[in-house]
Write a protein that holds these residues in place. Structure first.
Motif, PDB file in Angstrom:
ATOM      1  N   ASN A 537       0.835  -1.212   0.000  1.00 42.17           N
ATOM      2  CA  ASN A 537       0.000   0.000   0.000  1.00 42.17           C
ATOM      3  C   ASN A 537       0.865   1.256   0.000  1.00 42.17           C
ATOM      4  O   ASN A 537       0.539   2.258  -0.638  1.00 42.17           O
ATOM      5  CB  ASN A 537      -0.911   0.021   1.226  1.00 42.17           C
ATOM      6  CG  ASN A 537      -2.190  -0.766   1.009  1.00 42.17           C
ATOM      7  OD1 ASN A 537      -2.467  -1.223  -0.108  1.00 42.17           O
ATOM      8  ND2 ASN A 537      -2.966  -0.940   2.061  1.00 42.17           N
ATOM      9  N   TYR A 541       0.076   3.810  -2.838  1.00 40.19           N
ATOM     10  CA  TYR A 541      -0.448   5.154  -2.539  1.00 40.19           C
ATOM     11  C   TYR A 541       0.679   6.161  -2.367  1.00 40.19           C
ATOM     12  O   TYR A 541       0.675   7.001  -1.485  1.00 40.19           O
ATOM     13  CB  TYR A 541      -1.377   5.089  -1.323  1.00 40.19           C
ATOM     14  CG  TYR A 541      -2.573   4.176  -1.591  1.00 40.19           C
ATOM     15  CD1 TYR A 541      -3.595   4.608  -2.451  1.00 40.19           C
ATOM     16  CD2 TYR A 541      -2.645   2.902  -1.056  1.00 40.19           C
ATOM     17  CE1 TYR A 541      -4.660   3.763  -2.740  1.00 40.19           C
ATOM     18  CE2 TYR A 541      -3.708   2.053  -1.332  1.00 40.19           C
ATOM     19  CZ  TYR A 541      -4.702   2.490  -2.181  1.00 40.19           C
ATOM     20  OH  TYR A 541      -5.761   1.664  -2.500  1.00 40.19           O
ATOM     21  N   ARG A 586     -12.873   1.634   0.216  1.00 40.65           N
ATOM     22  CA  ARG A 586     -11.787   2.285  -0.524  1.00 40.65           C
ATOM     23  C   ARG A 586     -12.011   3.781  -0.541  1.00 40.65           C
ATOM     24  O   ARG A 586     -13.133   4.249  -0.428  1.00 40.65           O
ATOM     25  CB  ARG A 586     -11.728   1.797  -1.976  1.00 40.65           C
ATOM     26  CG  ARG A 586     -11.874   0.327  -2.165  1.00 40.65           C
ATOM     27  CD  ARG A 586     -11.351  -0.082  -3.519  1.00 40.65           C
ATOM     28  NE  ARG A 586      -9.941   0.164  -3.682  1.00 40.65           N
ATOM     29  CZ  ARG A 586      -9.419   0.815  -4.722  1.00 40.65           C
ATOM     30  NH1 ARG A 586     -10.201   1.298  -5.676  1.00 40.65           N
ATOM     31  NH2 ARG A 586      -8.118   0.986  -4.822  1.00 40.65           N
ATOM     32  N   LEU A 600      -6.523  -3.792   3.878  1.00 41.96           N
ATOM     33  CA  LEU A 600      -6.393  -3.374   5.289  1.00 41.96           C
ATOM     34  C   LEU A 600      -7.322  -4.164   6.208  1.00 41.96           C
ATOM     35  O   LEU A 600      -7.016  -4.362   7.385  1.00 41.96           O
ATOM     36  CB  LEU A 600      -6.654  -1.874   5.427  1.00 41.96           C
ATOM     37  CG  LEU A 600      -5.544  -0.966   4.861  1.00 41.96           C
ATOM     38  CD1 LEU A 600      -5.912   0.507   5.041  1.00 41.96           C
ATOM     39  CD2 LEU A 600      -4.207  -1.239   5.541  1.00 41.96           C
TER      40      LEU A 600
END
Ligand code: ADP
Length: 641
Positions: A537, A541, A586, A600
Motif C-alpha cells: 500500500n 499510494y 476504498r 487493510l
C-alpha cells in the motif's frame, strides 16, 4: 496518678522516718556508751591514783606530781584531792602551799554517801572558771573514806562524744547532765553550754531512759531526736536532725513522683490521644475500606499468606452465595473449582514473593455447588504491616457466553465466506466463459456498442472474481494459518520485500528496515501477508511527485512490540482513519488506484488474530504510518471477528 505520687511520698516519708529514728537512737546509745567508756577510763586512772602510797604518807607534794601526771595523760583540766570536809587538799594545777578553795563541791556529799564514783553535773571551776564536770571517787583506806579524789574535765572535752560519727552536718546533738544543763553541744557550744535544754526536749527525755521524739530545739528548729541516758552518771545524750531533713527526702520523692507522675500522666494522655487518633483514623480507614469493599462491583477478597479470607466485599459474598461471616476464614480451596491446591498455592507464593499483579481465568464454586467462570486479579498489598493478597473475582459467565456465541458466529461466517467464495467462483467462471464464448462466436455480427457491453460484462465478472478471491483470502485468516511460533520480524520483512521486489523496483522505492527488529511470536505466513499488504500500500499510494521512502521499525511498549510502517505517500484524511480497515472500503476510484478495499481489512484480521491492534497516523500530502502491536507470546486464536 497523683494519688499514687502521694502514696509514694507517704511511704517514702514513713520508711525514711523509721530508718532515721533507728539511726538516731543507735547513734545516741553508741555515743552515750562512748562517754561511759571515757568516764570508766578516767575512773580507772583515778582509782589507780587513789592507791598512791604518797597519800598514806600524806606526802601531798609527791601526790600532786602524780596527780598532775595522771591529769595530763587523761586530758583532764586538773585532779583535786579533797579533804574530809570537802576542802581542796591538793590541786594538780596549784603548787603546794598556794591557797585552795575550801568550799566543798556539790557532788562531795554524794560521794561521801555512796562511796562510789559520782559524775558531777556541770559546774564552773572555782580555779579555772571554766565549765567543768568532775568524776569523783572516794579514797578508801581500811574501809573508810579518807579523801575524795576528783578529776575535772573541761566540758569541751566531751564535745567529740556528742559529735560521734554522725553522718551529716545537719545532725545536732547535746549532752546534758542530770540537772538538764547542757554540758556539750555540737552547734554553738559557746552559746548554749551551761544553759538548760529546751523545755519541750526535757519533757520528752524524762519520760524514759531512751527513745525518739519530735521537738523544737533551742534555736527554734523543728527536730526529730533520739536520746539515751546513762544510768552511770544520769547524763543524757540527745542527737537530732532538723525535721526538714526528714521531709526533704519524701518531698524530693513527692516532687519526683509528681514530676514523674505528671510526666507519666502527660505521656499516658499523649499515648491515649495518639492511640485514639490512630484508632479513629484506622477506624475511618477501616470504614473507608469497608465502604469501598461494600460497593466494589468485583468480588473483592483479601487473603492472608495461607490463602484464608480476612476480608471480603459484599459482592464477593453474594457471588458465592455465602454470608459475610461465613466467608471470613474460608480457604481458597472452598470456592476454587478449577485449580488444585498446589496451583493456587503457587500463585499465592509467587505473589507474596513480589510477583507482578496477575489476572487469570478460572472457575469458582458457589455455596450451592454450582460452578461459574471467573476472572481473578491478584495483587500483593501491605495491610496494617502485614503482607496480604488483594484479589478481585469477576463473574465472566456472560462474557464467556458472548465469546462462545461470537466464536461460533465467526466460525459460521468463515464457513460462509469460504463456501460463498468457492461456490460463487463456479457460476462466475461460467458467466465469464459464456461471455467469452459470445464474443468469440458472435463478435463479428455484433455492433460496436454490443461489443462494449460484452467488454463491461467481462470486466465485471473479472472484478467480481477478484473480490471473491479477496473474500476467500480474508476468510482464510486464522483458519489456514501456520501455527504460532517465534519468528524474527527481520525475516518476515525480508520475505515481504522480496515478494514486492518488482513493485519496489518499478517505483524506485527506498525501503529502510530498522536494525533492531525483534523476534515475535506468530504465524509466519500471516505476518508476511500483513507486512506485504502494508508495504504494498505504501508503494501503491505513493506521491507521484517523489520517490517512495518506506521505513519499517519496531519499538517496545509496556507489554507488546509496536511495529510501524512509515511512508511518504499521499496520506489519509483523519475522517477515514477507521473506515479504511473495513472490508471493501476504498477511498479512491479504480481508475486511479487498483484494488478492492480488502487489504487493510485482512491486515486488521491478522493483527487481531495475533492479539494486537492496528491503527493509522497520517498527514494528507506528507505520508502515513501504519502501526500494529504484537503482544508477547502471541494471542489465543479466538480473537477477532
Ligand atoms: P485497496 O488498497 O485495495 O484499496 P486497502 O484496504 O488496502 O484497499 O486500502 C483501503 C484504502 O486505504 C485505500 O483505498 C487507500 O485509500 C487507503 N490507503 C491504504 N494504504 C494507504 C497508504 N499507505 N497511504 C494512503 N492511503 C492508503
Amino acid at each position: 496518678m497523683w494519688l499514687f505520687a502521694a502514696y509514694l511520698s507517704y511511704t517514702s516519708f514513713d520508711t525514711g522516718r523509721r530508718e532515721l529514728e533507728q539511726t538516731l537512737l543507735a547513734a545516741a546509745k553508741t555515743q552515750m556508751g562512748a562517754i561511759e567508756r571515757e568516764i570508766a577510763g578516767k575512773e580507772s586512772a583515778l582509782t589507780a591514783l587513789a592507791t598512791s602510797p604518797s597519800l598514806d604518807r600524806r606526802d601531798f607534794a609527791a601526790f600532786r606530781v602524780q596527780a598532775e601526771q595522771v591529769a595530763r595523760q587523761a586530758g583532764a583540766v586538773n585532779i583535786v584531792l579533797l579533804g574530809m570536809n570537802g576542802e581542796q587538799v591538793v590541786n594538780s594545777l596549784r603548787p603546794i602551799g598556794q591557797p585552795l578553795p575550801t568550799e566543798p563541791p556539790p557532788f562531795f556529799a554524794k560521794v561521801m554517801e555512796s562511796h562510789r564514783l559520782v559524775v558531777s553535773d556541770l559546774f564552773i571551776g572555782p580555779v579555772t572558771h571554766q565549765p567543768l564536770v568532775s568524776l569523783a571517787i572516794p579514797v578508801m583506806r581500811d574501809g573508810r573514806v579518807i579523801h575524795v579524789l576528783c578529776l575535772s574535765l573541761d566540758a569541751t572535752h566531751l564535745a567529740p562524744f556528742v559529735h560521734g560519727d554522725t553522718p551529716s552536718i545537719s545532725w545536732v546533738g547535746a549532752l546534758m547532765d542530770s540537772t538538764d544543763t547542757i554540758v556539750a553541744r555540737r552547734r554553738e557550744p559557746e552559746k548554749y553550754v551551761g544553759q538548760k535544754g529546751a523545755a519541750e526536749v526535757l519533757t520528752a527525755i524524762h519520760a524514759q531512759p531512751s527513745g525518739v521524739f519530735e521537738s523544737t530545739s533551742l534555736e527554734g528548729t523543728k527536730i526529730l531526736a533520739a536520746f539515751s541516758r546513762s544510768p552511770l552518771c544520769g547524763w543524757t545524750l540527745v542527737v537530732a536532725v532538723p525535721r526538714a531533713v526528714l521531709e526533704a527526702k519524701p518531698r524530693r520523692a513527692l516532687l519526683l513522683s509528681l514530676a514523674g507522675g505528671t510526666g507519666l500522666f502527660l505521656f499516658t494522655a499523649l499515648s491515649a490521644w495518639l492511640l485514639w487518633r490512630s484508632f479513629v483514623s484506622s477506624e475511618r480507614a477501616r470504614e473507608r475500606s469497608r465502604l469501598l469493599l461494600q460497593h466494589a462491583s468485583d468480588g473483592v477478597h483479601i487473603l492472608d499468606t495461607t490463602g484464608m479470607i480476612i476480608e471480603a466485599s459484599d459482592s464477593f459474598c453474594h457471588m458465592l452465595g455465602y454470608g459475610h461471616d461465613e466467608v471470613i476464614g474460608m480457604d481458597v480451596g472452598q470456592w476454587e473449582a478449577r485449580m488444585i491446591p498446589d496451583e493456587w498455592g503457587a500463585i499465592i507464593a509467587r505473589q507474596l514473593q513480589g510477583g507482578e499483579a496477575i489476572t487469570f481465568e478460572t472457575r469458582h464454586r458457589r455455596k450451592n455447588g454450582s460452578v461459574f467462570d471467573a476472572e481473578v486479579s491478584c495483587q500483593r498489598l501491605k495491610l496494617d504491616n502485614h503482607q496480604v493478597l488483594y484479589c478481585a473475582s469477576r463473574d465472566i459467565t456472560e462474557r464467556k457466553r458472548a465469546e462462545a456465541t461470537l466464536k461460533s458466529a465467526n466460525r459460521e461466517l468463515e464457513q460462509f465466506a469460504y463456501i460463498a467464495s468457492h461456490d460463487l467462483r463456479e457460476p462466475l467462471r461460467m458467466i465469464s466463459s459464456y461471455i467469452a464464448l459470445l464474443g468469440r462466436r458472435y463478435g463479428e455480427v455484433l455492433n460496436e456498442e454490443a461489443r462494449d457491453f460484452l467488454g463491461f460484462a467481462t470486466e465485471g465478472a473479472k472484478r467480481m472474481d477478484r473480490m471473491v478471491l479477496d473474500l476467500l483470502e480474508f476468510s482464510r485468516v486464522g483458519r489456514m494459518s501456520d501455527p504460532f511460533a517465534p519468528v524474527p520480524l527481520e525475516e518476515i520483512v525480508a520475505t515481504a520485500i522480496a515478494n514486492l521486489k518488482v513493485a519496489i523496483d518499478e517505483n524506485a522505492a527506498e525501503i529502510t528496515v530498522a536494525a533492531d527488529l525483534p523476534t515475535v511470536t506468530g504465524s509466519h505466513g500471516e505476518l508476511v501477508r500483513l507486512l506485504q499488504n502494508l508495504i504494498g500500500n505504501a508503494l501503491k499510494y505513493r506521491d507521484p511527485n517523489r520517490s517512495p521512502v518506506v521505513t519499517i521499525s519496531a519499538r517496545r511498549d509496556e507489554r507488546a512490540w509496536v511495529v510501524a510502517v512509515d511512508d511518504n505517500g499521499i496520506g489519509i484524511a483523519p475522517d477515514y482513519f477507521e473506515r479504511i480497515f473495513d472490508i471493501f472500503q476504498r477511498l479512491h476510484t479504480r481508475d486511479k488506484y487498483e484494488g478492492t478495499g480488502i487489504g487493510l481489512a485482512v491486515c486488521r484480521r491478522i493483527v487481531e488474530y495475533h492479539g494486537g491492534r492496528i491503527w493509522v497516523e497520517s498527514n494528507p500530502g506528507i505520508g502515513s504510518t501504519f502501526l500494529f502491536t504484537l503482544p508477547d507470546g502471541g494471542a489465543t486464536p479466538d480473537h477477532g471477528a
